[in-house]
Design an enzyme around this catalytic site. Structure first.
Site, PDB file in Angstrom:
ATOM      1  N   LYS A 156       0.834  -1.215   0.000  1.00  0.00           N
ATOM      2  CA  LYS A 156       0.000   0.000   0.000  1.00  0.00           C
ATOM      3  C   LYS A 156       0.869   1.265   0.000  1.00  0.00           C
ATOM      4  O   LYS A 156       0.648   2.170  -0.785  1.00  0.00           O
ATOM      5  CB  LYS A 156      -0.923   0.020   1.238  1.00  0.00           C
ATOM      6  CG  LYS A 156      -1.889  -1.141   1.323  1.00  0.00           C
ATOM      7  CD  LYS A 156      -2.805  -1.047   2.536  1.00  0.00           C
ATOM      8  CE  LYS A 156      -2.100  -1.164   3.862  1.00  0.00           C
ATOM      9  NZ  LYS A 156      -1.441  -2.462   4.127  1.00  0.00           N
ATOM     10  N   ARG A 215      -9.907   0.697   8.367  1.00  0.00           N
ATOM     11  CA  ARG A 215      -9.600  -0.736   8.275  1.00  0.00           C
ATOM     12  C   ARG A 215     -10.448  -1.586   9.198  1.00  0.00           C
ATOM     13  O   ARG A 215     -10.098  -2.734   9.482  1.00  0.00           O
ATOM     14  CB  ARG A 215      -8.108  -0.999   8.439  1.00  0.00           C
ATOM     15  CG  ARG A 215      -7.533  -0.696   9.759  1.00  0.00           C
ATOM     16  CD  ARG A 215      -6.133  -1.263   9.846  1.00  0.00           C
ATOM     17  NE  ARG A 215      -5.153  -0.444   9.196  1.00  0.00           N
ATOM     18  CZ  ARG A 215      -3.882  -0.769   9.034  1.00  0.00           C
ATOM     19  NH1 ARG A 215      -3.434  -1.910   9.447  1.00  0.00           N
ATOM     20  NH2 ARG A 215      -3.046   0.029   8.459  1.00  0.00           N
ATOM     21  N   ARG A 272      11.711  -5.984   4.257  1.00  0.00           N
ATOM     22  CA  ARG A 272      11.437  -4.540   4.119  1.00  0.00           C
ATOM     23  C   ARG A 272      12.461  -3.681   4.862  1.00  0.00           C
ATOM     24  O   ARG A 272      12.876  -3.982   5.962  1.00  0.00           O
ATOM     25  CB  ARG A 272      10.046  -4.221   4.672  1.00  0.00           C
ATOM     26  CG  ARG A 272       9.803  -2.705   4.730  1.00  0.00           C
ATOM     27  CD  ARG A 272       8.368  -2.327   4.908  1.00  0.00           C
ATOM     28  NE  ARG A 272       7.719  -3.023   5.985  1.00  0.00           N
ATOM     29  CZ  ARG A 272       6.390  -3.047   6.142  1.00  0.00           C
ATOM     30  NH1 ARG A 272       5.608  -2.432   5.265  1.00  0.00           N
ATOM     31  NH2 ARG A 272       5.846  -3.688   7.148  1.00  0.00           N
ATOM     32  N   ARG A 280      11.857  -1.728  10.449  1.00  0.00           N
ATOM     33  CA  ARG A 280      10.832  -1.401  11.432  1.00  0.00           C
ATOM     34  C   ARG A 280      10.838  -2.447  12.543  1.00  0.00           C
ATOM     35  O   ARG A 280      10.910  -3.637  12.258  1.00  0.00           O
ATOM     36  CB  ARG A 280       9.452  -1.351  10.745  1.00  0.00           C
ATOM     37  CG  ARG A 280       9.042   0.057  10.335  1.00  0.00           C
ATOM     38  CD  ARG A 280       7.981   0.104   9.263  1.00  0.00           C
ATOM     39  NE  ARG A 280       6.725  -0.554   9.612  1.00  0.00           N
ATOM     40  CZ  ARG A 280       5.656  -0.558   8.808  1.00  0.00           C
ATOM     41  NH1 ARG A 280       5.689   0.087   7.638  1.00  0.00           N
ATOM     42  NH2 ARG A 280       4.555  -1.182   9.159  1.00  0.00           N
ATOM     43  N   ARG A 331      -0.614  -9.563  12.663  1.00  0.00           N
ATOM     44  CA  ARG A 331      -1.316  -8.563  11.842  1.00  0.00           C
ATOM     45  C   ARG A 331      -2.221  -9.225  10.800  1.00  0.00           C
ATOM     46  O   ARG A 331      -3.292  -8.706  10.479  1.00  0.00           O
ATOM     47  CB  ARG A 331      -0.306  -7.629  11.161  1.00  0.00           C
ATOM     48  CG  ARG A 331       0.057  -6.451  12.056  1.00  0.00           C
ATOM     49  CD  ARG A 331       1.442  -5.952  11.810  1.00  0.00           C
ATOM     50  NE  ARG A 331       1.552  -5.163  10.593  1.00  0.00           N
ATOM     51  CZ  ARG A 331       2.724  -4.858  10.040  1.00  0.00           C
ATOM     52  NH1 ARG A 331       3.835  -5.272  10.573  1.00  0.00           N
ATOM     53  NH2 ARG A 331       2.762  -4.137   8.943  1.00  0.00           N
TER      54      ARG A 331
HETATM   55  P1  AP5 Z   1       4.786  -1.584   1.803  1.00  0.00           P
HETATM   56  O1  AP5 Z   1       4.541  -0.638   0.685  1.00  0.00           O
HETATM   57  O2  AP5 Z   1       5.550  -1.124   2.997  1.00  0.00           O
HETATM   58  O3  AP5 Z   1       3.416  -2.295   2.264  1.00  0.00           O
HETATM   59  P2  AP5 Z   1       2.222  -1.741   3.147  1.00  0.00           P
HETATM   60  O4  AP5 Z   1       0.994  -2.388   2.635  1.00  0.00           O
HETATM   61  O5  AP5 Z   1       2.276  -0.257   3.234  1.00  0.00           O
HETATM   62  O6  AP5 Z   1       2.619  -2.409   4.538  1.00  0.00           O
HETATM   63  P3  AP5 Z   1       2.401  -1.874   6.007  1.00  0.00           P
HETATM   64  O7  AP5 Z   1       3.147  -2.841   6.922  1.00  0.00           O
HETATM   65  O8  AP5 Z   1       2.747  -0.437   6.125  1.00  0.00           O
HETATM   66  O9  AP5 Z   1       0.880  -2.086   6.183  1.00  0.00           O
HETATM   67  P4  AP5 Z   1       0.097  -2.391   7.450  1.00  0.00           P
HETATM   68  O10 AP5 Z   1      -1.282  -2.227   6.987  1.00  0.00           O
HETATM   69  O11 AP5 Z   1       0.416  -3.679   8.129  1.00  0.00           O
HETATM   70  O12 AP5 Z   1       0.673  -1.332   8.497  1.00  0.00           O
HETATM   71  P5  AP5 Z   1       0.394   0.181   8.735  1.00  0.00           P
HETATM   72  O13 AP5 Z   1       1.672   0.898   8.699  1.00  0.00           O
HETATM   73  O14 AP5 Z   1      -0.719   0.660   7.907  1.00  0.00           O
HETATM   74  O15 AP5 Z   1       5.524  -2.853   1.146  1.00  0.00           O
HETATM   75  C1  AP5 Z   1       5.966  -3.939   1.942  1.00  0.00           C
HETATM   76  C2  AP5 Z   1       7.286  -4.511   1.373  1.00  0.00           C
HETATM   77  O16 AP5 Z   1       7.023  -5.129   0.125  1.00  0.00           O
HETATM   78  C3  AP5 Z   1       8.358  -3.446   1.081  1.00  0.00           C
HETATM   79  O17 AP5 Z   1       9.590  -4.006   1.390  1.00  0.00           O
HETATM   80  C4  AP5 Z   1       8.224  -3.191  -0.432  1.00  0.00           C
HETATM   81  O18 AP5 Z   1       9.440  -2.756  -1.023  1.00  0.00           O
HETATM   82  C5  AP5 Z   1       7.791  -4.550  -0.932  1.00  0.00           C
HETATM   83  N1  AP5 Z   1       6.883  -4.508  -2.097  1.00  0.00           N
HETATM   84  C6  AP5 Z   1       5.828  -3.664  -2.279  1.00  0.00           C
HETATM   85  N2  AP5 Z   1       5.190  -3.930  -3.449  1.00  0.00           N
HETATM   86  C7  AP5 Z   1       5.877  -4.986  -4.012  1.00  0.00           C
HETATM   87  C8  AP5 Z   1       5.715  -5.732  -5.215  1.00  0.00           C
HETATM   88  N3  AP5 Z   1       4.727  -5.467  -6.086  1.00  0.00           N
HETATM   89  N4  AP5 Z   1       6.584  -6.737  -5.462  1.00  0.00           N
HETATM   90  C9  AP5 Z   1       7.584  -7.015  -4.578  1.00  0.00           C
HETATM   91  N5  AP5 Z   1       7.798  -6.348  -3.414  1.00  0.00           N
HETATM   92  C10 AP5 Z   1       6.940  -5.347  -3.140  1.00  0.00           C
HETATM   93  O19 AP5 Z   1      -0.145   0.123  10.251  1.00  0.00           O
HETATM   94  C11 AP5 Z   1       0.733  -0.206  11.300  1.00  0.00           C
HETATM   95  C12 AP5 Z   1      -0.032  -0.306  12.612  1.00  0.00           C
HETATM   96  O20 AP5 Z   1      -0.633   0.962  12.942  1.00  0.00           O
HETATM   97  C13 AP5 Z   1      -1.207  -1.302  12.667  1.00  0.00           C
HETATM   98  O21 AP5 Z   1      -0.750  -2.604  12.917  1.00  0.00           O
HETATM   99  C14 AP5 Z   1      -2.020  -0.709  13.818  1.00  0.00           C
HETATM  100  O22 AP5 Z   1      -1.435  -1.001  15.063  1.00  0.00           O
HETATM  101  C15 AP5 Z   1      -1.904   0.795  13.576  1.00  0.00           C
HETATM  102  N6  AP5 Z   1      -2.940   1.326  12.679  1.00  0.00           N
HETATM  103  C16 AP5 Z   1      -2.744   1.869  11.430  1.00  0.00           C
HETATM  104  N7  AP5 Z   1      -3.909   2.226  10.871  1.00  0.00           N
HETATM  105  C17 AP5 Z   1      -4.884   1.908  11.763  1.00  0.00           C
HETATM  106  C18 AP5 Z   1      -6.308   2.008  11.737  1.00  0.00           C
HETATM  107  N8  AP5 Z   1      -6.948   2.496  10.665  1.00  0.00           N
HETATM  108  N9  AP5 Z   1      -6.987   1.583  12.820  1.00  0.00           N
HETATM  109  C19 AP5 Z   1      -6.356   1.089  13.913  1.00  0.00           C
HETATM  110  N10 AP5 Z   1      -5.004   0.950  13.990  1.00  0.00           N
HETATM  111  C20 AP5 Z   1      -4.265   1.341  12.931  1.00  0.00           C
HETATM  112 MG    MG Z   2       2.623   1.115   4.814  1.00  0.00          MG
END
Ligand code: AP5
Ligand code: MG
Length: 208
Positions: A15, A86, A119, A152, A163
């Site tokens: 994402k 989410r 990552r 991270r 997760r």
């Molecule tokens: P990346 O782009 O980092 O993926 P991402 O989907 O952004 O992953 P996140 O870990 O950020 O998502 P998440 O939803 O678990 O966590 P978030 O930060 O939102 O890509 C991942 C890896 O893959 C990278 O190394 C990249 O280079 C590689 N890659 C990407 N595309 C590729 C491809 N096509 N081919 C190959 N490799 C590829 O949330 C974190 C925490 O915050 C949650 O756990 C929760 O505690 C809290 N939180 C956040 N939002 C909320 C909410 N709305 N409500 C409640 N708690 C929340």
């Molecule tokens: Mg992210």
């Protein structure tokens, strides 16, 4: 382009990577709920201290808290929104906002684990790399701003699995809800980056 896009998908589905690309291409800001929380945690603000506990475990922050954190962002005119809403209650609260596109990045759990462990993110938190799939030009250094790349803290297999469980329990119902209403578009996130970008951009350009 004046547009509001919401990105959904499992942890590490890409994402943030896709949002960074679309944000540049469409010239709209990228708001990542996870990044907003990580920035607060790094600054040890009251919100950040609370968020840090959830970030470490992979559990979600309470809906009412998350809604108040994200409100100033979702009220803006144009953006790529990544990570929010989410849960079903979060989504229902956003109902009065018109999104031009709601995109789901489809990636199987096995790929999630591989992406989490490889990552690396830049110390400023904005730019994302992968040791194998999307390496930086210079090892350990962000291509864009030259800052150090870090792993991270929560990027472990155990937290990724936690997760994924949270995603199945709390986010899949939101996805079914959007699907039933016919407002969700899917992109295969398990393909080379350029292809993910191309497919997402095509959907944006051809949206009705
Ligand atoms: P990346 O782009 O980092 O993926 P991402 O989907 O952004 O992953 P996140 O870990 O950020 O998502 P998440 O939803 O678990 O966590 P978030 O930060 O939102 O890509 C991942 C890896 O893959 C990278 O190394 C990249 O280079 C590689 N890659 C990407 N595309 C590729 C491809 N096509 N081919 C190959 N490799 C590829 O949330 C974190 C925490 O915050 C949650 O756990 C929760 O505690 C809290 N939180 C956040 N939002 C909320 C909410 N709305 N409500 C409640 N708690 C929340
Ligand atoms: Mg992210």
């Amino acid at each position: 382009m004046k547009i509001k896009v919401m990105l959904l998908g499992p942890p590490a589905s890409g994402k943030g990577t896709l949002a960074e690309y679309l944000s540049k291409k469409l010239e709209v800001p990228h708001f990542s709920s996870g990044q907003i929380l990580r920035d607060e945690a790094a600054k040890s603000t009251p919100l950040g201290k609370k968020a840090a506990i959830y970030l470490k475990s992979g559990k979600l922050l309470p809906d009412d808290l998350m809604l108040s954190v994200m409100q100033p962002y979702v009220e803006q005119e144009h953006y790529i929104l990544d990570g929010f809403p989410r849960t079903l209650p979060q989504g229902k609260t956003l109902e009065k906002i018109h999104f031009d596109l709601i995109l789901l990045l489809d990636v199987p759990p096995k790929v999630v684990i591989e992406r989490v462990t490889g990552r690396r993110t830049c110390a400023l938190g904005e730019h994302v790399y992968h040791l194998k799939n999307n390496p930086p030009k210079r090892e350990g250094i962000c291509d864009v701003d030259g800052s150090k790349l870090i792993k991270r803290e929560e990027d472990t297999v155990a937290v990724a699995k936690a997760r994924l469980k949270v995603y199945a329990k709390l986010t899949l119902p939101l996805i079914s809800y959007y699907q039933q209403r016919g407002v969700l578009r899917r992109v295969n996130g398990n393909q080379p980056l350029y292809k993910v970008f191309e497919d997402a951009y095509k959907l944006i350009s051809s949206r009705s």
